[in-house]
Design a protein around this motif. Structure first.
Motif, PDB file in Angstrom:
ATOM      1  N   TYR A   1       0.832  -1.368  -0.002  1.00  0.00           N
ATOM      2  CA  TYR A   1       0.093   0.080  -0.055  1.00  0.00           C
ATOM      3  C   TYR A   1       0.818   1.129   0.118  1.00  0.00           C
ATOM      4  O   TYR A   1       0.555   2.107  -0.753  1.00  0.00           O
ATOM      5  CB  TYR A   1      -1.017  -0.028   1.179  1.00  0.00           C
ATOM      6  CG  TYR A   1      -1.810   1.120   1.405  1.00  0.00           C
ATOM      7  CD1 TYR A   1      -3.116   1.197   0.718  1.00  0.00           C
ATOM      8  CD2 TYR A   1      -1.392   2.378   1.950  1.00  0.00           C
ATOM      9  CE1 TYR A   1      -3.599   2.301   0.942  1.00  0.00           C
ATOM     10  CE2 TYR A   1      -2.267   3.480   2.186  1.00  0.00           C
ATOM     11  CZ  TYR A   1      -3.566   3.393   1.549  1.00  0.00           C
ATOM     12  OH  TYR A   1      -4.210   4.644   1.725  1.00  0.00           O
ATOM     13  N   HIS A   2       1.764   1.216   0.621  1.00  0.00           N
ATOM     14  CA  HIS A   2       2.542   2.414   0.886  1.00  0.00           C
ATOM     15  C   HIS A   2       3.622   2.681  -0.399  1.00  0.00           C
ATOM     16  O   HIS A   2       3.912   3.813  -0.828  1.00  0.00           O
ATOM     17  CB  HIS A   2       3.382   2.471   2.241  1.00  0.00           C
ATOM     18  CG  HIS A   2       2.827   2.559   3.431  1.00  0.00           C
ATOM     19  ND1 HIS A   2       2.191   3.563   3.838  1.00  0.00           N
ATOM     20  CD2 HIS A   2       2.636   1.462   4.520  1.00  0.00           C
ATOM     21  CE1 HIS A   2       1.521   3.366   5.047  1.00  0.00           C
ATOM     22  NE2 HIS A   2       1.814   2.206   5.420  1.00  0.00           N
ATOM     23  N   TYR A   3       4.043   1.473  -0.757  1.00  0.00           N
ATOM     24  CA  TYR A   3       4.768   1.508  -2.159  1.00  0.00           C
ATOM     25  C   TYR A   3       3.875   2.120  -3.035  1.00  0.00           C
ATOM     26  O   TYR A   3       4.341   3.082  -4.083  1.00  0.00           O
ATOM     27  CB  TYR A   3       5.118   0.160  -2.335  1.00  0.00           C
ATOM     28  CG  TYR A   3       5.736   0.104  -3.859  1.00  0.00           C
ATOM     29  CD1 TYR A   3       6.898   0.636  -4.408  1.00  0.00           C
ATOM     30  CD2 TYR A   3       4.976  -0.728  -4.892  1.00  0.00           C
ATOM     31  CE1 TYR A   3       7.352   0.436  -5.687  1.00  0.00           C
ATOM     32  CE2 TYR A   3       5.525  -0.741  -6.311  1.00  0.00           C
ATOM     33  CZ  TYR A   3       6.624  -0.066  -6.685  1.00  0.00           C
ATOM     34  OH  TYR A   3       7.096  -0.425  -7.855  1.00  0.00           O
ATOM     35  N   LEU A   4       2.527   1.889  -3.455  1.00  0.00           N
ATOM     36  CA  LEU A   4       1.769   2.335  -4.281  1.00  0.00           C
ATOM     37  C   LEU A   4       1.394   3.735  -4.108  1.00  0.00           C
ATOM     38  O   LEU A   4       1.263   4.353  -4.923  1.00  0.00           O
ATOM     39  CB  LEU A   4       0.410   1.343  -4.608  1.00  0.00           C
ATOM     40  CG  LEU A   4       0.936   0.103  -5.141  1.00  0.00           C
ATOM     41  CD1 LEU A   4      -0.636  -0.730  -5.194  1.00  0.00           C
ATOM     42  CD2 LEU A   4       1.378   0.025  -6.372  1.00  0.00           C
TER      43      LEU A   4
ATOM     44  N   SER B   1      -4.866   6.725  -5.301  1.00  0.00           N
ATOM     45  CA  SER B   1      -5.852   7.731  -5.585  1.00  0.00           C
ATOM     46  C   SER B   1      -6.531   7.812  -6.914  1.00  0.00           C
ATOM     47  O   SER B   1      -7.459   8.069  -7.188  1.00  0.00           O
ATOM     48  CB  SER B   1      -5.458   9.173  -5.171  1.00  0.00           C
ATOM     49  OG  SER B   1      -4.103   9.547  -5.802  1.00  0.00           O
ATOM     50  N   ASN B   2      -5.485   7.740  -7.909  1.00  0.00           N
ATOM     51  CA  ASN B   2      -5.891   7.680  -9.123  1.00  0.00           C
ATOM     52  C   ASN B   2      -6.775   6.642  -9.600  1.00  0.00           C
ATOM     53  O   ASN B   2      -7.593   6.980 -10.337  1.00  0.00           O
ATOM     54  CB  ASN B   2      -4.765   7.967 -10.126  1.00  0.00           C
ATOM     55  CG  ASN B   2      -3.892   9.228 -10.083  1.00  0.00           C
ATOM     56  OD1 ASN B   2      -4.468  10.277  -9.601  1.00  0.00           O
ATOM     57  ND2 ASN B   2      -2.428   9.242 -10.450  1.00  0.00           N
TER      58      ASN B   2
ATOM     59  N   TRP C   1     -11.872   3.808 -10.869  1.00  0.00           N
ATOM     60  CA  TRP C   1     -13.118   2.850 -10.518  1.00  0.00           C
ATOM     61  C   TRP C   1     -14.317   3.421 -10.069  1.00  0.00           C
ATOM     62  O   TRP C   1     -15.259   2.946 -10.688  1.00  0.00           O
ATOM     63  CB  TRP C   1     -12.518   1.759  -9.446  1.00  0.00           C
ATOM     64  CG  TRP C   1     -11.683   0.905  -9.803  1.00  0.00           C
ATOM     65  CD1 TRP C   1     -10.280   1.050 -10.349  1.00  0.00           C
ATOM     66  CD2 TRP C   1     -11.874  -0.498 -10.202  1.00  0.00           C
ATOM     67  NE1 TRP C   1      -9.857  -0.524 -10.790  1.00  0.00           N
ATOM     68  CE2 TRP C   1     -10.809  -1.233 -10.476  1.00  0.00           C
ATOM     69  CE3 TRP C   1     -13.145  -1.194  -9.999  1.00  0.00           C
ATOM     70  CZ2 TRP C   1     -11.116  -2.412 -10.885  1.00  0.00           C
ATOM     71  CZ3 TRP C   1     -13.152  -2.643 -10.325  1.00  0.00           C
ATOM     72  CH2 TRP C   1     -12.004  -3.291 -10.689  1.00  0.00           C
ATOM     73  N   PHE C   2     -14.374   4.381  -9.189  1.00  0.00           N
ATOM     74  CA  PHE C   2     -15.410   5.061  -9.067  1.00  0.00           C
ATOM     75  C   PHE C   2     -16.163   5.694 -10.017  1.00  0.00           C
ATOM     76  O   PHE C   2     -17.606   5.672 -10.229  1.00  0.00           O
ATOM     77  CB  PHE C   2     -15.249   6.175  -7.901  1.00  0.00           C
ATOM     78  CG  PHE C   2     -16.287   6.703  -7.310  1.00  0.00           C
ATOM     79  CD1 PHE C   2     -17.299   5.950  -6.498  1.00  0.00           C
ATOM     80  CD2 PHE C   2     -16.916   8.010  -7.514  1.00  0.00           C
ATOM     81  CE1 PHE C   2     -18.382   6.646  -5.892  1.00  0.00           C
ATOM     82  CE2 PHE C   2     -17.817   8.504  -7.123  1.00  0.00           C
ATOM     83  CZ  PHE C   2     -19.075   7.886  -6.305  1.00  0.00           C
ATOM     84  N   LEU C   3     -15.450   6.154 -11.076  1.00  0.00           N
ATOM     85  CA  LEU C   3     -16.196   7.003 -12.053  1.00  0.00           C
ATOM     86  C   LEU C   3     -16.634   5.981 -13.471  1.00  0.00           C
ATOM     87  O   LEU C   3     -17.291   6.703 -14.177  1.00  0.00           O
ATOM     88  CB  LEU C   3     -15.379   8.080 -12.771  1.00  0.00           C
ATOM     89  CG  LEU C   3     -15.190   9.240 -11.698  1.00  0.00           C
ATOM     90  CD1 LEU C   3     -14.052  10.170 -12.100  1.00  0.00           C
ATOM     91  CD2 LEU C   3     -16.386   9.893 -11.187  1.00  0.00           C
TER      92      LEU C   3
ATOM     93  N   LYS D   1      -9.317   3.134   5.767  1.00  0.00           N
ATOM     94  CA  LYS D   1      -9.381   4.445   6.154  1.00  0.00           C
ATOM     95  C   LYS D   1      -9.662   5.256   4.891  1.00  0.00           C
ATOM     96  O   LYS D   1     -10.489   6.319   5.057  1.00  0.00           O
ATOM     97  CB  LYS D   1      -8.439   4.959   6.988  1.00  0.00           C
ATOM     98  CG  LYS D   1      -8.340   6.571   7.373  1.00  0.00           C
ATOM     99  CD  LYS D   1      -7.010   6.664   8.447  1.00  0.00           C
ATOM    100  CE  LYS D   1      -6.923   8.086   8.822  1.00  0.00           C
ATOM    101  NZ  LYS D   1      -7.392   8.913   7.839  1.00  0.00           N
ATOM    102  N   LEU D   2      -8.953   4.908   3.973  1.00  0.00           N
ATOM    103  CA  LEU D   2      -9.062   5.802   2.667  1.00  0.00           C
ATOM    104  C   LEU D   2     -10.592   5.619   1.979  1.00  0.00           C
ATOM    105  O   LEU D   2     -10.866   6.542   1.509  1.00  0.00           O
ATOM    106  CB  LEU D   2      -7.815   5.438   1.610  1.00  0.00           C
ATOM    107  CG  LEU D   2      -8.165   6.246   0.096  1.00  0.00           C
ATOM    108  CD1 LEU D   2      -7.681   7.665   0.473  1.00  0.00           C
ATOM    109  CD2 LEU D   2      -7.129   5.385  -0.534  1.00  0.00           C
TER     110      LEU D   2
END
Length: 1427
Positions: free
Chosen positions: A1015-1018, A1025-1026, A1031-1033, A1093-1094
């Motif tokens: 997770y921290h690497y990405l 975030s991108n 995915w949401f859109l 959390k995100l």
């Protein structure tokens, strides 16, 4: 038409021809006969060697006209006779990617005659010399050779264009170099074509003008200002060969061909050849169809479709089909009154099949156009349905498929046209071979309520069970086809929901028929159950069904070892991945248990008449019990395991059936025990949760010592004697089972081995058998039975490595030296050659020579073995073989069989193949790393896990391979390796860059999210975030199509099981398609606290829940359905993680999903909700919520949910209620789907007998027949004709009405049979009512052919009844044909080409200015189809 199939007819691959050779060929084209022939032959040979032939002969594409018998010279040369009126050549459609013809179910229009298609172009042009006697022979030869060169260059150009199209479908980076080479080839080819066209044009200008008619009604067809117009001639006519057409513009060639088609009085061959040329023109210039002037082009088509020759009519349909471009062109075509023509063609007899086939293709072309089904007439559909009803009709399968397509695209049209009955009949009788496709059409209609209302509840699909309930009319073939259709229906949600209506009535009937019926029905139902439950029979099932005892199948250890390889990876940490196929199987199992399957199977097990059936049902009971304990909740499986009916019968000691029931109990118990022993585990991978799992099956990968090695001397010597090795040198007489037992047992002891070597010839003879140059093992044919020699050889190598005596013996033996010599034969640098190398391709395929590589693989897994291989320079030769890349089959054998567990030459060899090999070799080498990267390995001593980091490093390196396929293979392996936490962390430490892979690398990046390190690497790469916004859109909705396609593939019938097939490629089974479901972003995000959390901060989950709450129960908007499905999958994937429990608690989304699964009107959305509930049940909190709402799932002994969630009451899920059926009378079709818009007045119901008529008249006090009579036509004869045609529908009055119609026709007193107005009224009756095909043919055959001509050309504008609007010429021609119509009596169509001259004279009466797109009013074309 068809030209000579030379080597040039296949599309060449342009990238394989150098530019210098093309320039040389161009310079060698000289206008002399001898040099040209030589050059042509040499260039053909060059192309044959350097280019890939796809063998799609263009000569087969085109309608072949009837021709005269071939003369002797043509037959000798393999050519075909050419007439002065038709010269045709091969079409240019043969290419790498031929453009599909619209509506076609066959890429060619076959000839009615068997014409010779052989020949060569010099033969054709020799024939042209005979035709054009006035031309100079030298000039003709010059043109001939120029055309030859142009043809060749045109094919090169086509091949280049098609190659570019193929490259456009691939990634740009992948094909950059190829694209440049192809573009260079295309540019040079265009330049050469330009030069050759100029030369041909210059040579043709000096040719004399021909005398064939040159102008006609197509003078103003298309604008061709500024172009030289040379009229058609016998040698260069409108036929337009490959050589002639490129010399002119497409517009000019089109006008020339149409002008040639307007010539009257020519043979059918003449018109067919020019129509084929026009089709070829449309293929070469697809945009030409958009520039057609339909008023003139349509006239030519109408004339051809009204021809007396069936071949000419078929060619007309083919031409007009290729002219279809869009919905506007369909309207233009229908304005030509083609509905009448198609109907007329389809009802003809079998002699005109070529015409009927093209008419059907023409109709199917409408379906290929967007909204084209809106332009298909009800009359045409009724005619197709009439053809589909005839069982002996050759076109019946195509008609059924056409009706099924119309049902999917426009159910109103099909049902209003009576097309549903033939589909029902085909499904019920089971004789149609592709019944699954028809079933799929019904399943699609039943999915949504908007379409479902046209079908009747509980009736449409239940006809599939007719074959099982009707024992008299069923045979094994029909049963098999029906069972496949039922299986396809039960594997879809719409089919499962509909077949489960009325308390599972259809499924209960099938199970009941399994008990009541006998013979093939029982066998078929049992096979169907095996298929539905996805049961793969164990290896011992065949022997068990044959009658052998269970105790003879081997020990438990042997059973486990046979399945250890296939079960590897069972204990991997799959991260809670859901198996949707097994979830669906659990639901199917619950349905069949509810429908009474287990009691029915228990009755079959007590059947003593058929022992095989009894054993098969016993095995199925054991499998069902095993499946239920694994897939179903305890509330289901606990009751099932008791088998109360069977034990009740066994407890009745005084009843004779007690003995049978007791025997069945024993058999089921034995089968269940054997199933348990032969399977690695009864639970799914979630049984053993661990982070560093060790594959327990690996321990058994190499044969190891067992307790049987401690034999006494007598037993050991007796086994050696029993092996028969000492008694005979013929290996076929040896007992190989005993040999294997000795090798894996006592010979692993050094003393026993020394005794076998020194005291007897046992080991010596076996080693001699395996030596290559003894030609025993190496010459044995490869088959399933001979693979035991390979297994024994591998065990022998392993045994010899276990002791110092064995190592010394193997080192001194000639075996390895001879194998090294065989390898040297394949190494060009070794200096050793052989006429027939031992490791040649044929030998590796046909014999056991490939078995030496598994033996070398065993040696490569041991340090001492590596030293022996190094001693004979075997690795050195392998390095050179890999470098030279001449033997990919040999390299694949090496890579697949070597052991890479030790550091040394094998890993270096693998690294070389990974980087320096061809693309195929690199893919194979990458796949060789699969088992080393995805599973922990044992070290050489089998004590501790080996390190897999080296394999992961090599795979990460493969991510940068220039070929995308290699990268994709590495990504799949790394993604599977991520199932182990340690591997996942190490892959993240390698920090692979995946930006250049795009979508291919996305699954691997998603797996990185499952750990905090990843997770921290990405997050540092700004990927999360991108990707989350993406995915949401939109990606969330796109995932719906991806997951549904994956589910559809998993629900398909399993391919033939090849697990028992032995192969020298050990990893063949592991290279199969990955069965993992597509990864979901929100699922991987929820695996970590940071991701949760995100997700909470972004608020995406609340948005998904709100969408489900507001729009979940809607069924009208297709886009909203996809959006709801995407939200469901997102919620399910979040809820499947233990960290996702707070999101489920925050809202009532689970209740909404249950509501969708139980009550939604769209069946596919119900299925999506069902799978989502299974995902939610994977988490402990999700299972608790579902338990509160009446859903339950099975768990492991440790309490972990398996995710196979089903309702405790199945009726809640299968709650589909009968819907309101829309009858046919309530369906209103648009005017565009009607041929005749004016409807006849309704006829009152009339009594069926004269006595009833008189009785009614007497009761009503007078003759009221006139008051009840409805006037259909002012003319009394026409009125009677219409009434009789209506009576043909009544089977009681059918014979009398038919005889009276024939009597009216024979008396020559009915002028109505010459009137277009009456013909239209009759066509209205045929359009609105059901008539059999023979009756339709008889009714239409009553009318004169001139009537159809008048209707097609709209010459009945007055609408009167006195002879129609055909004019005087029509009346005269009708009188001329009167005698012919008397003789045929409307039963057969007139012959195809016996009156061509009369037909041409009739054509001349039509003014082309009257045949346009007429507007306004109620007459003409607008009236005929209502558009």
């Amino acid at each position: 038409m068809a030209g000579p199939p030379t080597i040039l007819s296949a599309s060449a691959t342009p990238t394989q021809k150098s530019f210098s050779s093309q320039q040389q060929q161009q310079q060698q084209q000289q206008p002399t006969a001898g040099s040209a022939n030589n050059n042509n032959n040499s260039s053909s040979n060059n192309i044959a060697v350097s280019r890939i032939s796809l063998d799609r002969d263009g000569s087969r594409d085109g309608l072949q006209p009837p021709g005269a018998p071939l003369p002797a010279p043509s037959l000798a040369n393999g050519g075909r006779n050419l007439s002065a009126s038709a010269v045709t050549f091969a079409p240019r459609a043969s290419s790498l990617n031929p453009s599909p013809m619209p509506g076609s179910f066959s890429s060619e229009l076959r000839s009615q005659l068997n014409l010779s298609r052989a020949g060569s172009r010099p033969d054709l042009f020799a024939a042209l010399d005979k035709l054009d006697e006035n031309e100079d022979s030298v000039q003709e030869q010059t043109l001939s050779h120029l055309r030859e060169a142009l043809s060749r260059e045109m094919k090169i150009k086509e091949g280049s264009e098609n190659m570019l199209e193929a490259l456009n479908t691939k990634k740009a980076k992948q094909t950059k170099e190829q694209r440049l080479r192809v573009e260079a080839e295309l540019n040079s080819s265009n330049q050469r074509i330009k030069d050759l066209r100029q030369k041909i044009t210059t040579a043709q200008r000096t040719r004399p003008a021909p005398t064939t008619p040159t102008r006609g009604r197509t003078d103003g067809l298309l604008q061709s200002t500024g172009l030289l117009r040379s009229p058609p001639s016998a040698s260069r006519s409108g036929a337009g060969s490959d050589f002639d057409e490129p010399t002119e513009s497409p517009t000019f060639v089109l006008a020339e061909i149409l002008q040639a088609l307007e010539v009257n009085g020519m043979t059918p061959d003449y018109y067919v050849s020019r129509s084929n040329s026009l089709v070829d023109l449309f293929k070469r210039h697809p945009t030409l169809k958009y520039d057609l002037v339909w008023s003139t082009f349509g006239l030519r088509m109408q004339v051809m479709l009204l021809s007396e020759s069936r071949e000419v009519v078929a060619a007309g349909y083919r031409m007009i089909r290729y002219a279809i471009s869009d919905i506007a062109s369909l309207r233009n075509i229908r304005a030509l009154n083609t509905d009448y023509l198609v109907t007329w063609s389809l009802i003809k007899d079998r002699k005109t099949d070529v015409e009927r086939e093209q008419a059907l293709k023409f109709v199917r072309a409408f379906l290929d156009v967007k909204d084209g089904v809106r332009e298909i007439s009800r009359a045409v559909v009724r005619t197709i349905a009439a053809v589909a009803e005839e069982h002996e009709e050759r076109l019946r399968p195509i008609c059924l498929e056409t009706l099924a397509e119309i049902l999917v695209r426009d159910p109103q049209l099909l049902i209003a046209s009576g097309g549903l009955a033939p589909l029902h009949e085909a499904l019920a009788e089971g004789s149609y071979k592709a019944s699954e496709s028809l079933t799929a059409a019904f399943l699609y209609i039943m999915d949504a309520p908007q379409r479902r209302k046209y079908l009747r509840a509980g009736y449409e699909l239940e006809v599939l069970f007719t074959a099982f309930t009707d024992d008299l009319s069923s045979n094994e073939k029909i049963l098999k086809q029906s069972s496949r259709a039922i299986a396809s229906a039960l594997k879809t949600w719409s089919g499962l929901m509909n077949l489960s209506m009325f308390n599972f009535r259809a499924i209960r009937s099938m199970i009941h028929s399994m008990v009541v019926q006998t013979g093939a029905i029982r066998e078929t139902v049992l096979d169907l159950l095996y298929s539905l439950f996805r049961i793969k029979s164990p290896a011992w099932a065949t022997s068990f069904l044959a009658g052998r005892r269970l105790t003879t199948y081997g020990r438990v250890s042997n059973l486990r070892s046979t399945t250890s390889k296939n079960s590897q990876g069972e204990f991997e940490d799959d991260g809670g991945e859901q198996n949707f196929a097994e979830h669906y199987t659990a639901l199917l199992l619950a349905i069949f248990i509810k429908a009474g399957m287990v009691p029915a199977l228990l009755k079959l097990t007590q059947d003593m008449e058929n022992p095989t059936l009894k054993r098969k049902s016993t095995l199925l009971v054991g499998e069902v019990l095993k499946l239920s304990s694994r897939l179903l909740p305890p509330s289901w499986s606990s009751k099932l395991q008791l088998l109360p009916e069977l034990f009740t019968a066994a407890a009745k000691l005084k009843d004779e059936s007690h003995f049978v029931a007791t025997g069945v109990v024993y058999q089921i118990s034995s089968v269940s025990r054997t199933l348990y022993r032969s399977s690695p585990t009864a639970y799914t991978p979630s049984v053993i949760p661990s982070n560093n799992n060790i594959d327990l099956g690996i321990i058994d990968e190499h044969p190891k010592s067992n307790t049987s090695m401690n034999f006494d001397d007598a037993t050991f010597r007796q086994l050696i004697v029993d092996s028969n090795v000492l008694n005979s040198s013929n290996y076929s007489k040896w007992n190989w089972d005993i040999i294997l037992r000795l090798i894996e047992g006592p010979l692993t002891n050094g003393k026993r081995l020394e005794e076998a070597v020194k005291a007897s010839k046992f080991v010596k003879r076996i080693m001699s058998f395996y030596r290559p140059f003894k030609y025993k093992f190496s010459e044995t044919k490869s088959s399933r039975t001979t693979q035991k020699y390979v297994r024994v050889g591998c065990s022998l190598m392993h045994t010899l490595l276990q002791s110092s005596d064995g190592i010394k013996y193997l080192s001194d033996n000639k075996l390895l030296r001879q194998i090294a010599e065989c390898l040297a034969q394949c190494d060009p640098t070794s200096g050793l050659t052989a006429q027939y190398p031992m490791f040649s391709k044929d030998r590796l395929t046909d014999t056991l020579c490939g078995g030496y590589f598994p033996m070398l693989g065993v040696l490569s897994g041991d340090v001492k073995g590596m030293q022996m291989l190094d001693r004979w320079r075997i690795f050195n030769m392998m390095y050179r073989i890999v470098d030279l890349k001449q033997r990919p089959d040999l390299i694949k054998l090496m890579l697949a069989n070597f052991d890479y567990g030790l550091q040394g030459h094998p890993r270096v060899l693998l690294s070389k193949a990974l980087t320096a090999g061809t693309k195929e070799i690199r893919i194979d080498a990458t796949n060789s790393l699969r088992k080393y990267a995805t599973r922990p390995r044992m070290n050489a001593h089998g004590q501790e896990p080996g390190d897999s980091k080296w394999a992961i490093q090599l795979l990460v390196t493969q991510l940068y391979d220039p070929e995308v396929e290699v990268c994709a293979t590495a990504v799949k392996i790394l993604e599977k390796a991520c199932n182990t936490k340690n591997n996942l962390e190490y892959i993240v430490e390698c920090r692979p860059a995946l930006d250049h892979l795009g979508e291919i690398g996305a699954p691997l990046l998603l797996r990185f999210l499952s750990t905090s390190i990843g997770y921290h690497y990405l997050d540092g790469l700004d990927y999360i975030s991108n990707e989350m916004d993406d995915w949401f859109l939109g990606r969330n909705d796109a995932y719906v199509g991806l997951i549904e396609a994956s589910l559809a593939r998993s629900f398909l019938d399993q391919q033939d099981d090849h697990t028992n097939r032995i192969s020298v490629f050990d990893d063949e089974q592991e290279m199969e398609a990955d069965s993992h479901v597509p990864p979901h972003f929100y699922r991987e995000l929820t695996r970590t606290q940071e991701g949760c959390k995100l997700l909470s901060d972004k608020g995406h989950f609340d948005e998904f829940a709100a969408t489900i709450r507001e729009h979940g129960m809607h069924s009208d908007d297709a886009e909203m359905l996809v959006k709801v499905k995407g939200c469901l999958w997102a919620v399910g994937n979040v809820g499947s993680m233990e960290l996702g429990a707070p999101f489920l608690e925050s809202c009532d989304v689970v209740e909404q999903i249950i509501q969708i699964a139980e009550n939604h009107e769209v069946m596919s959305l119900r299925g999506t909700a069902f799978f989502v509930l299974g995902l939610i049940s994977r988490s402990t909190h999700g299972l608790e919520i579902l338990s509160e709402h009446g859903w339950d799932a099975n768990t492991t002994p440790t309490g972990i949910s398996m995710g196979f969630c089903i309702p405790t009451e199945l009726t809640r899920l299968f709650s589909l209620q009968p819907w309101t059926h829309t009858p046919v009378t309530a369906i209103q079709l648009p005017e565009t789907q009607k041929t005749e818009t004016a409807r006849l007045p309704p006829m009152p119901s009339r009594p069926r007998s004269e006595s009833l008529i008189k009785a009614i008249q007497a009761e009503e006090g007078g003759d009221n027949d006139e008051t009840r009579r409805v006037e259909l036509d002012p003319d009394p004869t026409n009125q009677r004709i219409l009434e009789l045609i209506i009576d043909l529908v009544n089977m009681v009055l059918y014979r009398r009405a038919r005889n009276e119609l024939m009597q009216i026709k024979s008396q020559k007193k009915a002028l109505g049979f010459r009137q277009p107005a009456l013909f239209r009224r009759v066509m209205a009756l045929l359009e609105c009512h059901h008539y059999r095909l023979a009756d339709r043919s008889m009714i239409v055959g009553l009318f004169e052919k001139s009537v159809l001509r008048a209707v097609v050309f709209d010459e009945d504008e007055d609408g009167g009844g006195g002879g129609g609007g055909g004019g005087g010429a029509e009346e005269e021609d009708g009188d001329e044909r009167q005698s012919a119509s008397e003789e045929e009596e409307s039963e057969e169509e007139e012959d195809s080409s016996d009156d061509e001259q009369r037909t041409e004279r009739q054509r001349s009466i039509s003014d082309p200015t009257e045949v346009g797109l007429r507007g306004g009013g109620g007459g003409g074309a607008r009236r005929s189809f209502g558009s």
